[in-house]
Design an enzyme around this catalytic site. Sequence first.
Site, mmCIF file in Angstrom:
data_model
loop_
_atom_site.group_PDB
_atom_site.id
_atom_site.type_symbol
_atom_site.label_atom_id
_atom_site.label_comp_id
_atom_site.label_asym_id
_atom_site.label_seq_id
_atom_site.Cartn_x
_atom_site.Cartn_y
_atom_site.Cartn_z
ATOM 1 N N VAL A 81 -67.546 35.113 67.128
ATOM 2 C CA VAL A 81 -68.984 35.268 67.398
ATOM 3 C C VAL A 81 -69.208 36.414 68.385
ATOM 4 C CG1 VAL A 81 -71.054 34.142 68.299
ATOM 5 C CG2 VAL A 81 -69.432 32.837 66.896
ATOM 6 N N TYR A 82 -68.327 36.490 69.403
ATOM 7 C CA TYR A 82 -68.403 37.584 70.382
ATOM 8 C C TYR A 82 -68.275 38.931 69.661
ATOM 9 C CZ TYR A 82 -67.152 40.619 74.309
ATOM 10 O OH TYR A 82 -67.116 41.638 75.228
ATOM 11 N N GLU A 107 -56.154 43.602 91.940
ATOM 12 C CA GLU A 107 -54.888 43.811 91.234
ATOM 13 C C GLU A 107 -55.120 43.839 89.727
ATOM 14 O OE1 GLU A 107 -50.636 43.785 92.624
ATOM 15 O OE2 GLU A 107 -52.560 43.748 93.658
ATOM 16 N N LYS A 164 -49.627 35.752 95.401
ATOM 17 C CA LYS A 164 -49.373 37.192 95.510
ATOM 18 C C LYS A 164 -49.104 37.722 94.107
ATOM 19 C CE LYS A 164 -46.763 40.767 97.842
ATOM 20 N NZ LYS A 164 -46.593 41.547 96.606
ATOM 21 N N ASP A 210 -64.173 33.816 69.749
ATOM 22 C CA ASP A 210 -64.013 35.273 69.736
ATOM 23 C C ASP A 210 -64.733 35.918 68.557
ATOM 24 O OD1 ASP A 210 -62.501 35.016 71.965
ATOM 25 O OD2 ASP A 210 -60.560 35.371 70.986
ATOM 26 N N LYS A 253 -42.765 35.716 100.563
ATOM 27 C CA LYS A 253 -42.156 35.936 99.258
ATOM 28 C C LYS A 253 -41.367 34.712 98.790
ATOM 29 C CE LYS A 253 -43.197 40.321 98.418
ATOM 30 N NZ LYS A 253 -42.161 41.248 98.033
ATOM 31 N N LYS A 309 -54.084 35.025 104.660
ATOM 32 C CA LYS A 309 -55.015 35.865 105.414
ATOM 33 C C LYS A 309 -55.798 35.007 106.402
ATOM 34 C CE LYS A 309 -55.797 38.805 101.358
ATOM 35 N NZ LYS A 309 -56.735 39.079 100.256
ATOM 36 N N SER A 364 -50.219 48.235 102.560
ATOM 37 C CA SER A 364 -49.450 47.124 101.999
ATOM 38 C C SER A 364 -49.322 46.040 103.062
ATOM 39 C CB SER A 364 -48.072 47.609 101.559
ATOM 40 O OG SER A 364 -47.445 48.299 102.618
ATOM 41 N N LEU A 365 -48.725 44.914 102.704
ATOM 42 C CA LEU A 365 -48.568 43.795 103.635
ATOM 43 C C LEU A 365 -47.139 43.719 104.139
ATOM 44 C CD1 LEU A 365 -50.477 40.947 101.733
ATOM 45 C CD2 LEU A 365 -51.335 42.347 103.605
#
Length: 673
Positions: free
Chosen positions: A40-41, A179, A121, A38, A320, A296, A87-88
């Site tokens: 060096v970044y 998401e 999910k 990090d 779920k 899916k 939604s699902l």
Amino acid sequence: MNGVEVPAKIQKRIERLRQEINDHNYRYYVLSQPTIPDSVYDELFHELEKLEKKYPETITPSSPTQRVGAEPLKVFEPVHHEIPMLSLDNVFDEKGLRAFDKRIRQRLKLDKPFEYVCEPKMDGVALSLLYENGELIRAATRGDGYTGENVTQNTRTIASVPLQLRGNDYPELVEIRGEVLMPREGFAKFNREAEKRGDKTFANPRNAASGSLRQLDPRITAKRPLIFYGYLIGLLKGKDFPKNHCDVLKWFKDWGIPVISEIKVVGGIEGCLDYYEHLVKTREKMPFDIDGIVIKVNSLQVQAELGFVSRAPRWAIAYKFPAQEKMTVVKAIEFQVGRTGAVTPVARLEPVSVSGVTVSNATLHNFDELYRKDVRVGDTVIVRRAGDVIPEVVGPILAKRPKKAKLIKIPSRCPVCHAEVIKPEGEAVARCVGGLYCRAQLRESIKHFASRRALDIEGLGDKLVELFIQEKLIKDITGIYQLKKSAITALPRMGEKSAENLLTAIEKSKKTTLPRFLYALGIRGVGDTTARTLARHFHELDLLMKASIETLQEIRDIGPVAAENIHAFFHQKNNAELINKLIHLGVHWPQEKAVVKSEIAGKTFVLTGALKSLTREEAEEKIERSGGKATSSVSKNTDYVIVGENPGSKYEKAKALGISLIDEEAFLKLLKS
């Protein structure tokens, strides 16, 4: 430095730094294979910042330094989702999952198993990213699925979201859906630091992600440890869809969009069940919260054939995880009154943490459920978050019941307006008979009346409705159209401009349609689809108001319960008076015309892209008035897809299914027919 030419060496170094930083972001967020520490970044990033500060003319919108810097917003602008962000549907057991698989195979007339894609999910916030020629031009929340909020400035601060897609093999226009999450480690650290500062903490990572994404000041969002994962394409222009969903995910990786690594292609439902069992055992090892798996259909062609039902696709399901349960004590049982007068018992609990969420209230659904479970005040009960989301009282632990545990009876009077509460024999729900004169029902009725699918009064939100009722400015729904500017500006935080904007929106809402007006009235069992059905059948409000129960039951899709509710509503004196008063105050609509030999009658239409002469809602209402049906998704049952400017993926799906494509001119000719 304005007017000074940037040395070629400096320009080259700036471009090189941007490329290096973007490459390291890609390795970190997409490949999960960082190649530098990090520190060096940070050095590379700070060098780029210094050079751009010295040579501001070199700054581009897609530079890594431009993620933060926008001024705080006053409000989030609404964004219409051309393709609804649906939604699902959920299942909670193996039986439900097998039933999903069986429905698909029966619909496709297939006996053998076929490919599914299984993925965790994610328990975060759905987000839509729109890229034009590879550049991020808009980000929007899901909202109600049809209209979300523009959160572009906040989204630009999320390091894992590329401001410019990698490579050059991306389409002219692409909408990437996914998401936004806050990883557990980042969530714990954020809460620790907030606690030290005495700031607000969040109950769980999902709430933290949602709250962070909806900050009006992007600089606050920039400090939150958010990450984005892509999982679906919405709009697509300038490139054909690939064959499979897993190919879409490969595109994402190639373009620099992070994709969750725990994704698996399986053959048949048995593979889905194996994947589920694996994730149940390993979910706690994941860096972020998940609440199940998503399954899916892999083939995009098959997805298009299966289409959608109501507000969910037929080709995907969420399985779920088992609900998590904890014990706590019922301190009280209180009653809430809804829009239709339903009186619902609610348990007030000793706060308890279930799946990272502090639960202090839980619904008991209705009085039949309350008595079936035999829940009493003082009981020690088991509380469950069904699907890790909705708090529910499972039941009491009788061995722990105290002698003074109090049995709750159905109230004889409404806790809000003191009108009589009745529970018809055979019904589970007790109702207040106060109607729109009950403050609780009035509040919910006004919110419903002003909602987008009803009279669509922009700016009349929950808090303002409550304030108007509290100050006695609105005593029933007709009061909306009797509000005065002087009364509004006298309220806290309501200046001249706010009052003018609200009154303009109220005046605009007077011109509506019969289906919208019927839906706005809030008749039990009458959603927007039933409202359109009634308007098509009767054409005039007077005829509907005089209709008998028998006449109503003869209409397709109107059952006996709905018929009784509709008949009862229009035969209540108070409701008839309110309707007449609304019309007297100027609420009006064009008369619904009877459909005579229309080429549209009985046909199903889908719109994609923008029309020049009509808004989407105007086009859909004209289709409905001509006897047709307007839907939001393409399936094999679609007769026509109307193609406007900048069509989306519905256009590609329609071509794949061989559905008739017509332009705006052809559609207008059909309307004239």
